[in-house]
Every structure is written in C-alpha cells, then in structure tokens.
Design an enzyme around this catalytic site. Structure first.
Site, PDB file in Angstrom:
ATOM      1  N   ASP A  79       3.329   0.148 -12.890  1.00  0.00           N
ATOM      2  CA  ASP A  79       2.148  -0.562 -12.405  1.00  0.00           C
ATOM      3  C   ASP A  79       2.168  -1.956 -13.023  1.00  0.00           C
ATOM      4  OD1 ASP A  79      -0.120  -1.073 -11.041  1.00  0.00           O
ATOM      5  OD2 ASP A  79      -1.346   0.465 -11.977  1.00  0.00           O
ATOM      6  N   ASP A 268      -1.535   9.141  -8.673  1.00  0.00           N
ATOM      7  CA  ASP A 268      -1.411   9.168 -10.133  1.00  0.00           C
ATOM      8  C   ASP A 268      -2.815   9.152 -10.694  1.00  0.00           C
ATOM      9  OD1 ASP A 268      -1.703   6.133  -9.586  1.00  0.00           O
ATOM     10  OD2 ASP A 268      -1.978   6.307 -11.746  1.00  0.00           O
TER      11      ASP A 268
END
Ligand code: ZN
Length: 361
Positions: A79, A268
């Site tokens: 990320d 996630d």
C-alpha cells in the site's frame, strides 16, 4: 466478460476472491511466515510508509527485498501510504501537509524519520525497491466527512498523482529491464467519497490512464458505521472486467460476502488479527446448510475454563488441531504471548476458510 479467477504475480498466484492479512510493518503481529502458510494464507499487504520509517526501504532492499527479508515467497501487495496521510495529517496538521506536489510527513517517527516527502514518483520507487508484486498508486484520500469541494479536489489530485505514478512505473520497468511476465502490477484507486458523479469521473479518468486493477478508495463505512453498500456497488460497476477489483480495508466476514456479490475479489483488513489479540475468535457455523454463518467466541469467558473442546469443530488451524479452549483460556489468563499467536492463527484460518467457501462455484 468472465471474472478473473486468480491474481498472477511473480511470486505465484492467489485464487480469487482472496483475503490478505495486513503485515503493515513486514510482520503479521505475533506470527511468522511459516505459521501463515500453515493457515493457507495466500498473500500479504505491507505498508510503504511504515516500512520507510522502520527499518527503511534501503535496508530491506539490501536484504534482497521484502520477500527475502520476511521469509515469505508468496504474493505481496504494497500500500502506498495515502490512507495514512488522511488519517494522520487530515486529523492533525502537525503531522504534515498535503499539496499537489505530494505528501510531506512530519513528526511521524521523530527519532527515525522526522521528515519524509512522499511524491507519486517516490512512492513508486520505494515500492519497486521493496520488490512488491502489486503496487498501489499514491492517492489523496479525503476525510469521511469532507464536503463536495474537498472530495472533488481529492479526485483531481488522485488522478494527477496516478498519472505520475504510471509514468514513473513505466520508467522503472524499462530501467530494470523487466519483461511483461516479470513486471509487478500497478493498481489505481478510485475516489469520490459518497458522490456517484465524482466516483464516475475519477474512474473514467483513471481508466483512460490504464491500470492492471482498480481499488475502492476512501472510507468504506457510512456515518452510522455500516458498510457503504451503494457507493461500494456503484464503484465496483465502474471497474472494468476482467481486471481485479480490490476493496481496500474491507472488512468483516459478512461485508466481504456482500462485496464479492458486487464483483470485488481482493480484501485486506486488520480485523482478524486485532480481534485475536482482544480475545475475540471467529467460529464458522458447523451446519453445512448455512456456509456463511459464524459466531464470536470470547475465550476469556469463565465458562471456557474447563472446556476440553477445540475452539471450533470446523477449524483445522494449529490451535484447534492441538489445543483446547481450556488451555487457550489459561494462556490468556496468565498473559502468555503464545495465547496471541494461537488466537491469531485461528482467526486467520477462519478468514482463509471463509474465502475458500466463497470461491466454490
Ligand atoms: Zn482454529
């Protein structure tokens, strides 16, 4: 067009839909890579910003990249840090500033990293240095309660940063002489708050740049704390099949079921691991006629002190295979770190089993 059934990367494929635990700082707290494999975890999500702070992306690169560093040879998504900029800087300006140029973090980790400038180009370079399989464009994430003007500005900035990310990505692929099969994948993130017109505008502009997959950006919950179902569904409808659709930060087991119905395939969330540390354990319903029913078991409850059964009859995790509720209750009681590890393994295996059920035709 047919839905994609797997996410292919240089480090193998994940069957879709897939849930990826958060290994924010290159570790899923309390467990190691071998533990994760035992629970049949398919891949992990790490955070570029946190790894830049500690131990430093240069250090990870010197150790052979993120996979070698943490002993994990399966897919890893990195990320970008855009969400952290929102949660830190937009909440408290002392943590930095966000401008068209990029994000300037201050005082995030005073000892290690008093200042960090994260531009779209820098974010992509860091993700290449980590060696991630799927990279996320740096995005400008608005606050959940932002007004339309702020959200519109975030869309403009997100698109402009995505264009710069893509250009840097292509340069890095060329510089590192990566073939089509070797190169990582780059995902764009669709913003627009709860405004359909802005979501559409953001999606159309990102699609014209072209990415390998698309993510739902922003806060996935509404002001009541429920999943923002309409916005999630509308945003999914803007993402092109058969590219993978990623619902960043979703979520609860029932939220995942709803999002899979909308077409999302990658998830996630910190829930299973955080809940495990707070003694909240997920147990699948044993009745095969209700494959998507589960309940919580609060292991500190006195009634489990002498309970010889495993946490769940339907679970094949290392905890349920070898230990009783009574033993886990005792480990939590005396605050032994093994309690956290066993509980985490159980919740991660629950999520993996949940996804295995969702993948069945
Ligand atoms: Zn278990």
């Amino acid at each position: 067009m047919a839905k994609r059934t797997e996410l292919s990367t240089r480090h193998g494929s994940c069957p879709l839909p897939v849930f990826l635990p958060d290994a924010t700082r290159a570790v899923v707290r309390t467990v190691d890579a071998q533990d994760l494999k035992r629970c049949r975890v398919q891949g992990l999500v790490v955070n570029t910003l946190h790894l830049t702070n500690a131990p430093g992306v240069g250090l990870i690169k010197s150790q052979g990249g993120i996979h070698a560093f943490m002993g994990w040879d399966r897919p890893i998504i990195s990320d970008s840090g855009g969400f952290q900029a929102m949660s830190m800087i937009r909440e408290n300006a002392r943590y930095g500033t966000i401008t068209d140029a990029g994000i300037m973090f201050r005082n995030v980790d005073v000892k290690r990293q008093p200042r960090l400038k994260l531009t779209p180009e820098k974010s992509i370079q860091l993700q290449f240095d980590l060696g991630a399989d799927v990279m996320i464009c740096l995005d400008d994430c608005p606050r959940p309660d932002a007004d339309r003007q702020e959200v519109a500005e975030s869309v403009g900035r997100t698109v402009s940063w995505a264009r710069r990310c893509k250009a840097e990505f292509e340069q890095q692929v060329e510089k590192r002489r990566l073939s089509e099969g070797e190169r990582p994948r780059l995902f764009g993130v669709i913003h627009g708050g709860y405004d359909d017109a802005l979501r559409r505008q953001c999606a159309e502009r990102l699609l014209s740049i072209g990415f390998d997959g698309y993510g739902f950006g922003g806060w996935p919950l509404d002001s009541d704390g429920n999943l923002a179902l309409e916005t999630l569904a509308y945003t999914a409808s803007l993402m092109p099949d058969p590219l993978p659709k990623y619902a960043l930060g979703v979520g609860s087991p029932e939220g995942i079921v709803r999002c899979v119905e909308m077409g999302y395939q990658i998830f996630d969330c910190v829930l299973p691991t955080r809940d495990a540390r707070h003694q909240r354990l997920y147990c699948l319903d044993a009745d095969p006629s209700t494959p998507f029913a589960y309940s919580f078991l609060y292991i500190q409850d006195e009634k489990y002190r002498r309970d010889p059964r495993p946490l769940s009859e339907t679970c094949d995790c290392p905890c349920c295979t070898h230990y009783s509720r009574s033993y886990l209750h005792h480990l939590f009681d005396i605050r032994d770190p093994l309690a956290l590890r066993l509980a985490t393994l159980h919740n991660l295996r629950f999520y993996a089993q949940w996804m295995e059920r969702l993948a069945r035709p």
